[in-house]
Design a protein around this motif. Structure first.
Motif, mmCIF file in Angstrom:
data_model
loop_
_atom_site.group_PDB
_atom_site.id
_atom_site.type_symbol
_atom_site.label_atom_id
_atom_site.label_comp_id
_atom_site.label_asym_id
_atom_site.label_seq_id
_atom_site.Cartn_x
_atom_site.Cartn_y
_atom_site.Cartn_z
ATOM 1 N N UNK A 93 -103.998 -11.650 -78.000
ATOM 2 C CA UNK A 93 -103.032 -10.968 -77.160
ATOM 3 C C UNK A 93 -102.219 -9.925 -77.928
ATOM 4 N N UNK A 94 -102.147 -8.731 -77.358
ATOM 5 C CA UNK A 94 -101.353 -7.651 -77.936
ATOM 6 C C UNK A 94 -100.500 -7.090 -76.811
ATOM 7 N N UNK A 95 -99.254 -6.840 -77.100
ATOM 8 C CA UNK A 95 -98.414 -6.268 -76.073
ATOM 9 C C UNK A 95 -98.212 -4.794 -76.343
ATOM 10 N N UNK A 96 -98.062 -4.050 -75.289
ATOM 11 C CA UNK A 96 -98.012 -2.603 -75.415
ATOM 12 C C UNK A 96 -97.279 -2.036 -74.211
ATOM 13 N N UNK A 97 -96.539 -0.950 -74.444
ATOM 14 C CA UNK A 97 -95.810 -0.272 -73.380
ATOM 15 C C UNK A 97 -96.227 1.192 -73.383
ATOM 16 N N UNK A 98 -96.496 1.746 -72.219
ATOM 17 C CA UNK A 98 -96.735 3.186 -72.116
ATOM 18 C C UNK A 98 -95.775 3.749 -71.070
ATOM 19 N N UNK A 99 -95.099 4.821 -71.427
ATOM 20 C CA UNK A 99 -94.199 5.474 -70.492
ATOM 21 C C UNK A 99 -94.240 6.979 -70.677
ATOM 22 N N UNK A 100 -93.351 7.651 -69.972
ATOM 23 C CA UNK A 100 -93.342 9.104 -69.987
ATOM 24 C C UNK A 100 -91.877 9.541 -69.871
ATOM 25 N N UNK A 101 -91.446 10.434 -70.716
ATOM 26 C CA UNK A 101 -90.096 10.998 -70.599
ATOM 27 C C UNK A 101 -90.224 12.515 -70.650
ATOM 28 N N UNK A 102 -89.821 13.169 -69.607
ATOM 29 C CA UNK A 102 -89.887 14.634 -69.561
ATOM 30 C C UNK A 102 -91.276 15.172 -69.851
ATOM 31 N N UNK A 103 -92.297 14.501 -69.320
ATOM 32 C CA UNK A 103 -93.673 14.966 -69.508
ATOM 33 C C UNK A 103 -94.263 14.620 -70.868
ATOM 34 N N UNK A 104 -93.503 13.860 -71.672
ATOM 35 C CA UNK A 104 -94.031 13.487 -72.994
ATOM 36 C C UNK A 104 -94.359 12.004 -73.041
ATOM 37 N N UNK A 105 -95.562 11.659 -73.516
ATOM 38 C CA UNK A 105 -95.976 10.254 -73.546
ATOM 39 C C UNK A 105 -95.169 9.467 -74.588
ATOM 40 N N UNK A 106 -94.789 8.247 -74.208
ATOM 41 C CA UNK A 106 -94.092 7.339 -75.116
ATOM 42 C C UNK A 106 -94.919 6.067 -75.190
ATOM 43 N N UNK A 107 -95.236 5.638 -76.399
ATOM 44 C CA UNK A 107 -96.032 4.423 -76.561
ATOM 45 C C UNK A 107 -95.217 3.393 -77.330
ATOM 46 N N UNK A 108 -95.104 2.196 -76.782
ATOM 47 C CA UNK A 108 -94.469 1.092 -77.501
ATOM 48 C C UNK A 108 -95.537 0.165 -78.048
ATOM 49 N N UNK A 109 -95.480 -0.104 -79.348
ATOM 50 C CA UNK A 109 -96.466 -0.977 -79.994
ATOM 51 C C UNK A 109 -95.784 -2.248 -80.473
ATOM 52 N N UNK A 110 -96.582 -3.295 -80.755
ATOM 53 C CA UNK A 110 -95.973 -4.541 -81.241
ATOM 54 C C UNK A 110 -95.350 -4.354 -82.629
ATOM 55 N N UNK A 111 -94.873 -5.455 -83.194
ATOM 56 C CA UNK A 111 -94.240 -5.378 -84.508
ATOM 57 C C UNK A 111 -95.188 -5.674 -85.658
ATOM 58 N N UNK A 112 -96.183 -6.526 -85.436
ATOM 59 C CA UNK A 112 -97.036 -6.935 -86.554
ATOM 60 C C UNK A 112 -98.003 -5.823 -86.940
ATOM 61 N N UNK A 113 -98.005 -5.454 -88.219
ATOM 62 C CA UNK A 113 -98.829 -4.320 -88.652
ATOM 63 C C UNK A 113 -100.293 -4.409 -88.238
ATOM 64 N N UNK A 114 -100.891 -5.587 -88.302
ATOM 65 C CA UNK A 114 -102.320 -5.676 -87.964
ATOM 66 C C UNK A 114 -102.544 -5.364 -86.475
ATOM 67 N N UNK A 115 -101.612 -5.807 -85.620
ATOM 68 C CA UNK A 115 -101.730 -5.495 -84.190
ATOM 69 C C UNK A 115 -101.477 -4.014 -83.944
ATOM 70 N N UNK A 116 -100.493 -3.477 -84.656
ATOM 71 C CA UNK A 116 -100.190 -2.051 -84.536
ATOM 72 C C UNK A 116 -101.424 -1.228 -84.896
ATOM 73 N N UNK A 117 -102.062 -1.620 -85.995
ATOM 74 C CA UNK A 117 -103.217 -0.869 -86.478
ATOM 75 C C UNK A 117 -104.342 -0.876 -85.441
ATOM 76 N N UNK A 118 -104.584 -2.050 -84.869
ATOM 77 C CA UNK A 118 -105.633 -2.174 -83.855
ATOM 78 C C UNK A 118 -105.353 -1.249 -82.666
#
Lengths: 451, 451
Positions: free
Chosen positions: A322-347
């Motif tokens: 399981x990996x958690x992730x957030x995708x959003x948009x602010x003023x037409x610009x993509x915002x990505x939220x990634x988890x905290x653990x480096x190995x999950x972030x890398x994936x």
């Protein structure tokens, strides 16, 4: 002329993200004001959904003109058109003798055709030579074919004897000759828009006399880290704290993928600090990545902060582990939220963020370099779920990385990712499996003592 | 802690190149004054010989200190040592309850262990918590283990009921815990000298609090082109002339391999001009590559000019399809002469010049990324010879590139190289073959109409 394909990856860009009926991973209760009336966030997305979404909201960067010597790795923003027939004149591609094919018909060792030798033709000399019936001229690879000649006899089948040449083998019209437009015709598309230039393409462009190209500028990616446990990399963590790692990882990968990273440091606990940093980053960058910001912990305010400034589009990824992730948009610009653990972030960087950067540069999904390796152990999976498993390679064997996600050092062992699709019950030891290595960053040496 | 291997490529550096008894490819007669009394040039070398030679004469570049954020792709000039135990304190790697393993011995659903709940521990808070016998504390992944606890029970096996917790499964000492030095111990070597840093390594270094590293500087590679038929890339070739392509190809590949290219333009016919340009390049660069300079044509003065200023060490490569190559040394700096045809230049860049650049940066041979593909056609070979055949990939099939070496566009189709060793009679259509793709520059899309 070789012509790169039209787009073959059938990624369909959707203006509205897919809405999944069953929100299987709910990130706590979301404030009602972030629920847009037209668009609800996705609460449980497959990796494919996430890629589709991120590509659909990726704004393309500006077009810039670059000198080809500084364009390797850039994506073409316009097709490249051949300006003139190439090579422009008939050339030999063998060392030998330029002849008229009619003059050597039926030639054989016991009955050679005897031609009059008229001298030699070299590349690099523009003198216009001509041969008449019954004549020939020595020519080297690359030499311009003289008028009156229509083929080249390789020197293996010719003997120069004073003022005449014995030809022992016939040639057909055009044999060993590159026609004046065989490389490319004037007006032909040499490279399509969206093509990612490689060193060999730079060479081809030079050869075609095309010294500048229109390419997409590198996107600027803002990088923020959140988490009360984080201290800067050059700080000394107290008990319960750890060093901030992800911004360095994300930054290095952005550079490798042809983006310009811009780091904004650590946002401390609470949404005010994160909100302020995010506002600045959105203003200064083309997209923003927040790590430690995938709503794993109720103290994580990423989803809330994105909703406050723009729109939350996706929160939760239905993959295993399981990996958690957030995708959003602010003023037409993509915002990505990634988890905290480096190995999950890398994936997730490899699976999803690469697509964001490629799409911003106008490139199709690519670079998903596949390698075949042998599974070193059984890897079990549940048929209901999709798996993306980071692995290390030892010799030609792949081993899943240890699951102690908190260990920083695990990251340096990540050589690739095995994808197990839904419906599979896993991989058996000894099976040949395909792994993804996106960035050619596989460990250059093998590891001792693991074989 | 994962520790990158000691050198596993057994390339033995020789101070004297191997002398082959039979000079099978003689580059015309060499002036006697270039024949060093101690060292004769090699006249017919295998690719392995050429690599061994080039590595033996490659001067290492200077050591420089770089901030890790700008060190991806660089080679370590010194081992990286861990300064402190990592993570520095026992941490949980699961969400659950920190317990003393003795307190939960024999716990099962029908007979749970009942522990007193003492509150929760989070990552990011340095308060020193303690639990006594019969107590437990909630803990999240990454949280510091309280004193008195020696294991973590996953929340799946625990039920919080008011002020007590029912544990339904035993844990052993250390279960679900990362020990304080499990990532790495103080004084341990994290990365060996010669390791090429990747994005994931940059992340690991940040996590270990190591923000600067000692690396080898990028080598400066001088690039010259020779040939009377050459006009600059932005010029308009007359009949018999072609545009200069190789310096762009070499330059782009140098950048990709982490070297700084410096182009000196075209040396015209005759040795005076080449000699002058070469002198300047040797003074300003760490190594020099001359294309169109592999003594194919008797007008090519590369070997002569190298001998005049330094020493010729190798002239001629015994591979098929035949490629000519010159290796020399001037004032301790390696000089490489490559053929004129871009496809041949590209092959030798990948096979030999990559090794020069890696060796100058103190790195072992690496990055020889292998991929398995299926041969799309029969590829015959003579068992007496070694072959390196450039191929294009279509789908999962490999096809040798057309042999019309003079065609510029062929270069853009070069996706990899198949090696056929001596003794083999070739490859059959349908065989699985290994191809080399050194630079991750495989065509991102497949080609239509070739399947």
């Amino acid at each position: 002329m070789y012509s790169p394909a039209t787009k073959t990856m059938n990624i369909h860009y959707q203006t509205h993200p897919v809405i999944h009926p069953e929100p299987s991973i709910m990130p706590g209760s979301l404030p009602s004001d972030i629920q847009d009336k037209d668009k609800s966030p996705i609460y449980s997305a497959s990796v494919k959904d996430a890629i589709t979404l991120i590509r659909s909201i990726a704004p393309e960067t500006l077009v810039e003109t670059r000198f080809i010597d500084d364009a390797d790795g850039y994506t073409l923003a316009a097709p490249v058109i051949c300006r003139e027939d190439m090579p422009g004149y008939d050339r030999s591609w063998k060392d030998g003798f330029a002849v008229n094919s009619r003059d050597v018909k039926g030639a054989k060792p016991e009955n050679p055709a005897i031609l009059t030798y008229t001298g030699e033709i070299r590349s690099g000399y523009s003198e216009k030579k001509q041969i008449k019936n019954g004549e020939c001229a020595a020519i080297i690879t690359g030499g311009p074919l003289p008028e009156g000649a229509d083929a080249v006899v390789m020197h293996e089948y010719a003997i120069l004897k004073g003022h005449s040449v014995e030809i022992t083998c016939p040639v057909i019209l055009g044999e060993n000759v590159i026609r004046k437009d065989e490389d490319a015709k004037a007006g032909e598309v040499i490279y399509q828009e969206g093509w990612v230039l490689r060193p060999q393409d730079i060479g081809v462009l030079a050869g075609f006399g095309i010294c500048t190209v229109q390419v997409r500028a590198m996107p600027v990616i803002g990088i923020l880290s959140t988490g009360p446990e984080l201290v800067p990399a050059d700080g000394r963590p107290a008990r319960g704290e750890i060093r901030e790692t992800n911004s360095y990882l994300i930054s290095a990968l952005c550079r490798k993928l042809g983006a310009i990273p811009k780091r904004y440091g650590i946002a401390w606990e609470g949404s005010a600090d994160l909100s302020h940093l995010l506002k600045t980053a959105v203003k200064e960058c083309d997209a923003v990545i927040i790590s430690g910001g995938s709503a794993h912990d109720e103290r994580d305010r990423t989803a809330e902060v994105i909703s406050g400034q723009g729109k939350l589009l996706l929160s939760g990824l239905s993959i295993s582990p399981r990996k958690k992730m957030v995708i959003g948009e602010i003023g037409g610009k993509p915002i990505i939220g990634l988890p905290g653990h480096p190995a999950s972030v890398y994936l997730l960087l490899l699976l999803v963020v690469t697509n964001l950067i490629q799409a911003m540069k106008g490139a199709d999904a690519h670079g998903l370099l596949k390698e075949q390796v042998i599974a070193g152990v059984d890897i079990k999976s549940h048929p209901d779920r999709e798996y993306h498993i980071p692995i290390r390679i030892s010799g030609d064997r792949a081993y899943p990385l240890g699951r102690k996600a908190g260990m920083v050092s695990i990251l340096s062992q990540c050589d690739g990712i095995i994808h197990i699709p839904q419906g599979s019950t896993g991989i058996k030891k000894g099976d040949v499996v395909e792994i993804m290595d996106l960035t050619c960053i596989r460990s250059p040496v093998s590891f001792p003592g693991i074989q």
